[in-house]
Design an enzyme around this catalytic site. Structure first.
Site, mmCIF file in Angstrom:
data_model
loop_
_atom_site.group_PDB
_atom_site.id
_atom_site.type_symbol
_atom_site.label_atom_id
_atom_site.label_comp_id
_atom_site.label_asym_id
_atom_site.label_seq_id
_atom_site.Cartn_x
_atom_site.Cartn_y
_atom_site.Cartn_z
ATOM 1 N N ARG A 162 1.115 -1.412 -5.303
ATOM 2 C CA ARG A 162 1.126 -1.153 -3.849
ATOM 3 C C ARG A 162 2.534 -0.797 -3.349
ATOM 4 O O ARG A 162 2.902 -1.134 -2.227
ATOM 5 C CB ARG A 162 0.597 -2.348 -3.056
ATOM 6 C CG ARG A 162 -0.838 -2.753 -3.376
ATOM 7 C CD ARG A 162 -1.817 -1.686 -2.899
ATOM 8 N NE ARG A 162 -3.185 -2.184 -2.887
ATOM 9 C CZ ARG A 162 -4.027 -2.157 -3.922
ATOM 10 N NH1 ARG A 162 -3.628 -1.643 -5.075
ATOM 11 N NH2 ARG A 162 -5.252 -2.604 -3.811
ATOM 12 N N SER A 236 -7.573 -5.004 2.136
ATOM 13 C CA SER A 236 -6.772 -6.187 1.808
ATOM 14 C C SER A 236 -5.603 -6.272 2.777
ATOM 15 O O SER A 236 -4.817 -5.331 2.879
ATOM 16 C CB SER A 236 -6.221 -6.087 0.398
ATOM 17 O OG SER A 236 -7.255 -6.024 -0.535
ATOM 18 N N GLU A 332 0.128 -6.446 2.999
ATOM 19 C CA GLU A 332 0.003 -5.093 2.459
ATOM 20 C C GLU A 332 0.036 -4.092 3.621
ATOM 21 O O GLU A 332 0.477 -2.966 3.458
ATOM 22 C CB GLU A 332 -1.323 -4.996 1.683
ATOM 23 C CG GLU A 332 -1.449 -3.767 0.834
ATOM 24 C CD GLU A 332 -2.871 -3.523 0.364
ATOM 25 O OE1 GLU A 332 -3.345 -4.252 -0.502
ATOM 26 O OE2 GLU A 332 -3.492 -2.570 0.877
#
Ligand code: EPU
Length: 336
Positions: A162, A236, A332
């Protein structure tokens, strides 16, 4: 360039949060981008793709640039691969569906991820055992500080879990305009993620195909993750934290059911969803926002929630997880 003022971004972010942008400029081509920056316009306050990884906590003064560059084009081909250049404004899932129709393999595991193609490399999107860095060839970005388009190869992007250079050294300095993928003519199926095998079996699939894998991924995602069209969310909310093995062993001694996967030789990646569920947050609802009932990693807006409230909930979760497990969760999503 299409310019409008005082635009509510509620329909431009998958969380469905209300935030008024003072000015919204839609950019549909490289020329529009050049035109905008060469006119000595102020630096944008926000560059918006599909708005799927965004938590808007306030109104935005200044300019929001909305990337709408379109186009899917085969630019090169060899015996095994096809190189496909895609405009930053294309919808990621539509591109995946197009690739599957054409028989281009490599991104079928990444079906149904919300967002735009231009945003995908920002956080090296990943799911079910595949990350886009595995099919990435190059991208083009406009560098606002020297007003030029530049090509970035794989090594220039510093992709991680990520992560990419565009979230760090080049944050707010590069605007991704197109991404070129290297897709496979002969599929190398990736069913390493257990849930895919189980779903394929449930579907009664005898012969693997990229379409079957895509269908399986779509079923799994639909069964766990809320559809942003129905319940606002940004997938998420946190990253799965990476801790050292020693720490994981201690955790495992205290919580034998903890879920973790090896991440390199000395580290373990822990399922944040498990930590958050174990801490008692799963399915908790606070009026019009809360923690999703089927996936604790997903925070949701049931309608009319304030971004600031969702942010405060994430702070509470971070604090509780730190107290309970001595693990620091990182968001995130991009908080504005
Ligand atoms: N789990 C729980 N409780 C929960 C949620 C998960 O105990 O509420 C456990 C599950 O039982 C499972 C493990 O955690 O053993 C992993 O769960 P899951 O397969 O749902 O994956 P994840 O680690 O929670 C990651 C990505 C997702 C991606 C899936 C599948 C991150 C931050 N998230 O989630 O990506 O779709 O794996 O590959 O890495 C996203 O980034 O927005 C996203 C949805």
């Amino acid at each position: 360039m299409n310019i409008s003022h005082n635009v509510n971004l509620q329909t431009y972010n998958t969380f469905g949060l209300s935030s008024v942008a003072e000015r919204l400029v839609r950019l549909e081509s490289r020329e529009h981008i050049r035109e905008y920056f060469e006119a000595d316009e102020p630096q944008p306050s926000l560059v918006l793709g599909g708005g799927s990884n965004l938590l808007l906590t306030k109104d935005i003064s200044g300019t929001v640039l909305k990337m709408e560059l379109a186009g899917i084009k085969v630019v090169n081909e060899d015996q095994d691969h096809v190189y496909v250049k895609v405009g930053a404004g294309e919808v990621w899932h539509s591109f995946v569906m197009h690739a599957i129709q054409q028989g281009w393999a490599g991104i079928e595991n990444l079906s149904l991820i919300p967002g735009s193609v231009g945003a995908a490399p920002m956080q090296n999107i990943g799911a079910y055992g595949v990350e886009i860095k595995q099919v990435f060839h190059e991208l083009e970005a406009y560098l606002t500080h020297d007003r030029s388009f530049q090509t970035f190869g794989l090594d220039d992007c510093s992709f991680g879990y990520r992560e990419s250079v565009f979230k760090h050294a080049l944050k707010n300095k590069a605007i991704i305009t197109s991404v070129t993928f290297r897709l496979n003519k002969r599929p190398a199926f990736n069913t390493s993620y257990g849930a895919i095998e189980a779903e394929l079996e449930k579907m009664g699939v005898r012969e693997l195909s990229i379409k079957a894998i895509s269908d399986a991924v779509i079923h799994i995602r639909q069964s766990k993750l809320p559809d942003p069209k129905e319940i606002g969310n940004s997938g998420s909310f946190f990253k799965n934290p990476v801790i050292d093995k020693e720490h994981f062993q201690k955790l495992k001694a205290e919580f034998p059911e903890v879920v973790g996967y090896p991440a390199g030789k000395e580290h373990m990646k822990v399922a944040a969803g498990w930590l958050i569920e174990n801490a008692g947050f799963k399915g908790q609802r606070f009026g019009n926002y809360g923690v999703h009932e089927r996936q604790a990693l997903v925070l949701v807006n049931y309608g009319g929630a304030k971004g600031e409230d969702v942010f405060q909930l994430s702070e509470t979760i971070i604090k509780k997880i730190d107290q309970r497990f001595s693990i620091k969760l990182h968001r995130e999503v991009n908080v504005i």
